[in-house]
Design a protein around this motif. Structure first.
Motif, mmCIF file in Angstrom:
data_model
loop_
_atom_site.group_PDB
_atom_site.id
_atom_site.type_symbol
_atom_site.label_atom_id
_atom_site.label_comp_id
_atom_site.label_asym_id
_atom_site.label_seq_id
_atom_site.Cartn_x
_atom_site.Cartn_y
_atom_site.Cartn_z
ATOM 1 N N ASP A 282 9.299 -34.466 31.361
ATOM 2 C CA ASP A 282 10.465 -35.143 30.793
ATOM 3 C C ASP A 282 10.119 -36.522 30.241
ATOM 4 O O ASP A 282 10.916 -37.129 29.523
ATOM 5 C CB ASP A 282 11.558 -35.267 31.856
ATOM 6 N N THR A 286 9.542 -33.178 23.647
ATOM 7 C CA THR A 286 9.223 -31.963 22.887
ATOM 8 C C THR A 286 7.799 -31.945 22.341
ATOM 9 O O THR A 286 7.578 -32.163 21.146
ATOM 10 C CB THR A 286 10.226 -31.774 21.726
ATOM 11 N N TYR A 314 7.086 -26.533 31.316
ATOM 12 C CA TYR A 314 8.142 -27.221 32.043
ATOM 13 C C TYR A 314 9.276 -27.743 31.166
ATOM 14 O O TYR A 314 10.360 -28.024 31.647
ATOM 15 C CB TYR A 314 7.553 -28.438 32.756
ATOM 16 N N THR A 315 9.003 -28.010 29.912
ATOM 17 C CA THR A 315 9.948 -28.780 29.116
ATOM 18 C C THR A 315 10.148 -28.122 27.755
ATOM 19 O O THR A 315 9.467 -27.165 27.401
ATOM 20 C CB THR A 315 9.433 -30.218 28.945
ATOM 21 N N ASN A 316 11.105 -28.625 26.996
ATOM 22 C CA ASN A 316 11.308 -28.130 25.644
ATOM 23 C C ASN A 316 10.027 -28.317 24.835
ATOM 24 O O ASN A 316 9.384 -29.364 24.903
ATOM 25 C CB ASN A 316 12.441 -28.896 24.967
ATOM 26 N N GLN A 337 10.021 -22.077 31.223
ATOM 27 C CA GLN A 337 11.220 -22.480 31.947
ATOM 28 C C GLN A 337 12.310 -23.107 31.104
ATOM 29 O O GLN A 337 13.450 -23.158 31.531
ATOM 30 C CB GLN A 337 10.843 -23.483 33.047
ATOM 31 N N LYS A 338 11.976 -23.620 29.922
ATOM 32 C CA LYS A 338 13.009 -24.331 29.169
ATOM 33 C C LYS A 338 13.016 -23.896 27.707
ATOM 34 O O LYS A 338 12.526 -22.848 27.347
ATOM 35 C CB LYS A 338 12.821 -25.835 29.315
ATOM 36 N N GLN A 339 13.603 -24.732 26.873
ATOM 37 C CA GLN A 339 13.883 -24.368 25.493
ATOM 38 C C GLN A 339 12.599 -24.275 24.680
ATOM 39 O O GLN A 339 11.862 -25.238 24.556
ATOM 40 C CB GLN A 339 14.813 -25.413 24.891
ATOM 41 N N ASN A 362 14.674 -19.560 32.564
ATOM 42 C CA ASN A 362 15.810 -20.467 32.658
ATOM 43 C C ASN A 362 16.974 -19.957 31.833
ATOM 44 O O ASN A 362 17.014 -20.098 30.611
ATOM 45 C CB ASN A 362 15.409 -21.871 32.201
ATOM 46 N N GLU A 364 19.893 -21.119 31.546
ATOM 47 C CA GLU A 364 20.751 -22.172 31.033
ATOM 48 C C GLU A 364 20.411 -22.554 29.595
ATOM 49 O O GLU A 364 21.207 -23.193 28.918
ATOM 50 C CB GLU A 364 20.657 -23.404 31.924
ATOM 51 N N TYR A 365 19.244 -22.197 29.128
ATOM 52 C CA TYR A 365 18.826 -22.563 27.784
ATOM 53 C C TYR A 365 18.846 -21.322 26.900
ATOM 54 O O TYR A 365 18.021 -20.431 27.027
ATOM 55 C CB TYR A 365 17.423 -23.184 27.814
#
Length: 427
Positions: A282, A286, A314-316, A337-339, A362, A364-365
């Motif tokens: 984070d 990106t 881990y991240t976008n 895990q993410k976008q 994930n 949620e994304y």
């Protein structure tokens, strides 16, 4: 010329700082300076431009009982230091500092050991600052970098590095930094102990890390937080194995927290860890254009499994290419895990994983698109591929799951997938 011609004694007792510095200053633009057999007690030294120092067998520079942050600074153009043993005696924070503005610097076949600090500062065997160019670190051994106020979060307290590429203030990115064929071991701060760390810039840093050997790097072997780094053909041994406590294993073999990074043909072997290679944090927005290719990631069969997987995103992120990697003895092989926008996962060999070979986890994304999962071989205890979010093309994958209780490919949540020519070989 010999440093002894300037009054250096080398008896392990006499403080040779003034004589040694005089020898360095005199030898600028002149002949090579020789360090004869002996133990030279030093407060600190500064190498001026155009100096070449070569140690003879049995020669060593050791820190005096005084306390200084830096030990030896290389400052200027055309500096070489070869075959020199350097011991900080656990009284120096940084053994060799290659300071801003330096160019054409060679550190070759040196041994650096016993670096430690009781102050809230980062320790390092070699520190390379910004605005440097053509720095070559080859065939060195860096062994025993610690930090007494450990257990604290952050790079400025309790952190230790074997080789640290990082800015001091506002200097520009380094250029052409080569770290080749070094041995880096015993980097002993669990909270933040990394074999090599590159961090501090948003522009391309032009760093190559290749053919190095790592062992007992307590948090990571390599951490990349600035773009423009190639990590190739390194061998990382992990001896941290534990049955139940993740705080007593490595965090990661390699962490990628920047864009335009290539990690290829590395061997990541043994032990337990949160993950083999983790991509994204984070702290960095990106990351893009990341390639992880043809690496071998084999964890120990004993102890706890990886917390998240062999390769974890881990991240976008955008434009991620994961190809030809071997992953064995993990819980998940590859875990997104993410976008994600634009990710190709192809021709990976994933075996003996206790959960899933590939998982997009994930739910949620929903903005996961342009993901292609192609021609991978997977042997997993549960599903080979589990998709819980986004849009994917899944084609030409093969392998097996542990029993008929598990589908080869499962689709749930908000996921959509185009499935073509996938083969479950046998149960």
């Amino acid at each position: 010329m010999s440093v002894k011609k300037f009054g250096a004694i080398g008896d392990g007792v006499t403080n040779d700082t003034d004589a040694f510095q005089a020898a360095l200053n005199y030898s600028s633009n002149k002949k090579k300076l020789i360090l004869p057999k002996g133990i030279y007690v030093i407060d600190y030294l500064t190498f001026p431009k155009n100096v070449k120092l070569e140690g003879e067998k049995g020669s060593m520079i050791v820190a005096s009982e005084k306390t200084y942050s830096r030990f030896i600074s290389l400052s200027g153009k055309n500096i070489e230091i070869r075959n020199v043993k350097i011991s900080g005696e656990n009284r120096r924070s940084i053994a060799l500092s290659i300071v801003s503005g330096s160019q054409n610097v060679i550190v070759d076949s040196c041994t650096i050991s016993n670096i430690n600090s009781t102050e809230p500062e980062t320790t390092a065997g070699i520190k390379v600052e910004g605005n440097t160019k053509d720095v070559f670190m080859r065939n060195n051994t860096i062994d025993g970098i610690g930090n007494t106020p450990n257990g604290k979060v952050g790079d400025n307290s309790g952190a230790s590095r074997g080789i640290w590429i990082g800015k001091e203030s506002t200097e520009v990115e380094p250029e052409n930094i080569i770290i080749d064929k070094n041995v880096i071991r015993n980097i002993q701060t669990r909270e933040d102990g990394d074999g090599i760390s590159v961090q501090g810039w948003s522009g391309n840093v032009h760093v190559i890390i290749m053919n190095n050997f790592f062992e007992f790097c307590s948090k990571r072997a390599i951490k990349i937080m600035s773009p423009g780094v190639l990590v190739k053909s390194n061998r990382i041994m992990n001896y941290y194995t534990h049955a139940s406590d993740y705080e007593k294993v490595m965090y990661s073999f390699i962490s990628i927290y920047a864009s335009d990074v290539i990690v290829e043909e590395n061997q990541l072997l043994g032990g337990n860890a949160y993950h083999g290679i983790d991509i994204g944090t984070d702290l960095i927005k990106t990351p893009k254009r990341i390639k992880v290719k043809n690496n071998v990631i084999v964890f120990s069969e004993n102890g706890i499994k990886t917390f998240l997987g062999g390769i974890v995103l881990y991240t976008n992120a955008e434009e991620v290419y994961l190809s030809g990697n071997t992953i064995k003895n993990s819980n998940n092989g590859i875990n997104l895990q993410k976008q994600i926008i634009g990710c190709i996962i192809t021709s990976n060999y994933i075996t003996n994983v206790s959960e899933r070979g590939i998982i997009i986890s994930n739910v949620e994304y929903k903005n996961i698109s342009d993901v292609e999962i192609l021609n991978n071989y997977i042997y997993s205890m549960k599903e080979a591929i589990l998709l819980q979010a986004g849009e994917s093309v899944v084609k030409g994958n093969s392998g097996r799951t542990s029993s008929n209780d598990w589908s080869f490919i499962s689709i749930s949540g908000t996921a959509e997938a185009l499935l073509q020519d996938n083969i479950r070989i046998f149960n």
